[in-house]
Enzyme design. Structure first.
Site, mmCIF file in Angstrom:
data_model
loop_
_atom_site.group_PDB
_atom_site.id
_atom_site.type_symbol
_atom_site.label_atom_id
_atom_site.label_comp_id
_atom_site.label_asym_id
_atom_site.label_seq_id
_atom_site.Cartn_x
_atom_site.Cartn_y
_atom_site.Cartn_z
ATOM 1 N N MET A 183 3.436 32.467 20.698
ATOM 2 C CA MET A 183 4.248 33.445 19.810
ATOM 3 C C MET A 183 3.703 33.686 18.553
ATOM 4 O O MET A 183 4.225 34.055 17.884
ATOM 5 C CB MET A 183 5.548 33.027 20.271
ATOM 6 C CG MET A 183 6.179 32.911 21.475
ATOM 7 S SD MET A 183 7.868 33.219 21.684
ATOM 8 C CE MET A 183 8.658 31.812 20.648
ATOM 9 N N ASN A 209 2.062 32.804 14.783
ATOM 10 C CA ASN A 209 2.439 31.858 13.590
ATOM 11 C C ASN A 209 1.549 30.501 14.031
ATOM 12 O O ASN A 209 2.339 29.461 13.822
ATOM 13 C CB ASN A 209 3.879 31.780 13.594
ATOM 14 C CG ASN A 209 4.339 31.345 12.110
ATOM 15 O OD1 ASN A 209 5.021 30.062 11.982
ATOM 16 N ND2 ASN A 209 3.901 31.864 11.189
ATOM 17 N N HIS A 211 -0.443 27.112 14.227
ATOM 18 C CA HIS A 211 -0.875 26.080 13.397
ATOM 19 C C HIS A 211 -1.785 25.077 13.937
ATOM 20 O O HIS A 211 -1.949 25.617 15.217
ATOM 21 C CB HIS A 211 0.703 25.208 13.143
ATOM 22 C CG HIS A 211 1.604 25.035 14.165
ATOM 23 N ND1 HIS A 211 1.102 24.307 15.324
ATOM 24 C CD2 HIS A 211 2.818 25.519 14.789
ATOM 25 C CE1 HIS A 211 2.169 24.178 16.115
ATOM 26 N NE2 HIS A 211 3.036 25.083 15.870
ATOM 27 N N GLY A 270 -1.376 22.598 15.999
ATOM 28 C CA GLY A 270 -0.821 22.474 17.196
ATOM 29 C C GLY A 270 -1.596 23.369 18.165
ATOM 30 O O GLY A 270 -2.224 23.044 19.273
ATOM 31 N N HIS A 271 -1.377 24.649 17.771
ATOM 32 C CA HIS A 271 -1.847 25.823 18.717
ATOM 33 C C HIS A 271 -3.607 25.632 18.476
ATOM 34 O O HIS A 271 -4.212 25.900 19.762
ATOM 35 C CB HIS A 271 -1.665 27.007 17.831
ATOM 36 C CG HIS A 271 -0.216 27.375 18.079
ATOM 37 N ND1 HIS A 271 0.767 27.457 16.939
ATOM 38 C CD2 HIS A 271 0.775 27.604 19.045
ATOM 39 C CE1 HIS A 271 1.838 27.781 17.334
ATOM 40 N NE2 HIS A 271 1.790 28.048 18.566
ATOM 41 N N GLY A 293 1.793 23.158 25.438
ATOM 42 C CA GLY A 293 2.159 21.950 24.386
ATOM 43 C C GLY A 293 3.225 21.094 24.993
ATOM 44 O O GLY A 293 4.027 21.497 25.588
ATOM 45 N N ASP A 305 6.914 20.889 24.060
ATOM 46 C CA ASP A 305 7.803 21.771 24.684
ATOM 47 C C ASP A 305 7.988 21.236 26.169
ATOM 48 O O ASP A 305 7.323 21.785 27.244
ATOM 49 C CB ASP A 305 7.608 23.251 25.044
ATOM 50 C CG ASP A 305 7.643 23.938 23.468
ATOM 51 O OD1 ASP A 305 8.913 23.989 22.955
ATOM 52 O OD2 ASP A 305 6.685 24.309 22.889
ATOM 53 N N SER A 336 5.734 22.739 14.157
ATOM 54 C CA SER A 336 6.388 23.723 14.879
ATOM 55 C C SER A 336 6.673 24.884 14.094
ATOM 56 O O SER A 336 6.905 24.753 12.813
ATOM 57 C CB SER A 336 7.749 23.423 15.280
ATOM 58 O OG SER A 336 8.534 24.288 15.622
HETATM 59 O O1 PAF Z 1 5.670 27.828 23.851
HETATM 60 C C1 PAF Z 1 5.772 29.022 23.559
HETATM 61 O O2 PAF Z 1 5.417 29.379 22.267
HETATM 62 C C2 PAF Z 1 6.414 30.154 24.246
HETATM 63 O O3 PAF Z 1 7.530 29.759 25.058
HETATM 64 C C3 PAF Z 1 5.481 30.733 25.254
HETATM 65 C C4 PAF Z 1 4.995 29.686 26.525
HETATM 66 C C5 PAF Z 1 4.297 31.692 24.744
HETATM 67 C C6 PAF Z 1 6.030 31.782 26.112
HETATM 68 O O4 PAF Z 1 6.608 32.984 25.533
#
Ligand code: PAF
Length: 282
Positions: A30, A32, A34, A36-37, A149, A152, A187
């Site tokens: 989504m 933003n 960081h 982690g991504h 990740g 979640d 996060s």
């Molecule tokens: O984990 C997230 O950022 C969201 O839930 C995802 C998997 C991109 C779905 O919108």
């Protein structure tokens, strides 16, 4: 690195890569972004020649009193960041591209049972929104691999269930949680914390680790451990939503012999709803 908004532009690029015999990994986000991504993108790169990062703040996974409007949208900054690492393409669609019939008339995908508790209970409809957008992203990108990740934890289990149940030929990979030096899981929502709250926040992970150590040493009084941990967090100022020790496989209650456990926590600190978890392999 390209940034595309439409399915047509995306398809053009994907077709070129597929013609070359290249595999495609998708990292749904989504935005933003960081560290982690970034680590998920790097993991994606290890598993496919091409990496697509989707950036879409999905309206259907936010409850009506949640932070959809205030969720940070930072596409330019995200693009700069992804240029410096190994992403090949950003797919940043508009809401109409993802929900062509409109959000109200969207086909929704709902995974039963595993979505009933924990974040599914506190955020009714949240996982239906997640599976409904991820199924669309899978349909649009048709990746060979998709990376999510571990922070979640319930989400990645729900997505695995959906992919298996719908026979989606996509390998789901879960990337480890990235933490700040003091243990707080990265996060986008951490930026809602005030300085005082930020100082308290690492306790979440400290408590997970302490319970993990007790489980490793043979403790099996799950209910007591859960209650004492929740109490400790409440006393420190958290508004605890759940603290639970479960089977990592399916989030059901474990028996004494279960050797793959997960400890899950969700708690509000001021305006930030924080979640974290720890897998404990006995
Ligand atoms: O984990 C997230 O950022 C969201 O839930 C995802 C998997 C991109 C779905 O919108």
């Amino acid at each position: 690195m390209k940034v595309v908004n439409s399915k047509e532009e995306l398809n053009e690029q994907l077709a070129e890569w597929r013609d070359e015999g290249e595999h495609i990994a998708l990292v749904p986000t989504m935005g933003n972004l960081h560290a982690g991504h970034v680590s998920l993108v790097e993991l994606a790169r290890e598993n496919a020649e091409r990496v697509v990062v989707s950036i879409f703040v999905n309206p259907t996974q936010f409850g009506k009193d949640e932070d959809f409007e205030q969720y940070p949208r930072t596409l330019e900054k995200d693009t700069r960041r992804l240029k410096t690492i190994s992403a090949d393409l950003i797919f940043a669609p508009a809401v109409e591209t993802i929900y062509p019939f409109g959000v109200e008339d969207a086909t929704m995908i709902s995974v039963p049972r595993i979505t009933e508790n924990f974040c599914g209970k506190s955020r009714p409809g949240h996982f239906d929104g997640v599976t409904s957008v991820v199924a669309r992203l899978f349909g649009i990108v048709r990746p060979d691999v998709a990376v999510f990740g571990q922070k979640d934890f319930q989400q990645q289990l729900v997505i695995r269930h959906m992919a298996l149940d719908l026979c989606l030929p996509i390998k789901i990979i879960t990337g480890e949680t990235v933490r700040d030096d003091d243990g707080l899981a990265l996060s986008s929502r951490n930026q809602y914390l005030t300085d005082d709250e930020r100082a308290i926040a690492p306790l979440l992970y400290e408590v997970l680790v302490a319970v993990g150590d007790k489980l490793q040493s043979g403790a099996r009084n799950f209910d007591e451990l859960e209650a004492a941990s929740a109490r400790q967090l409440s006393e420190a100022g958290f508004d605890v939503d759940y603290f639970a020790i479960r089977r990592a496989l399916n989030l059901e209650s474990p028996d004494r012999d279960c050797d793959e456990l997960v400890i899950l926590v969700a708690a509000k600190l001021g305006n930030a709803r924080l979640i974290d978890n720890l897998i404990v392999t006995i």
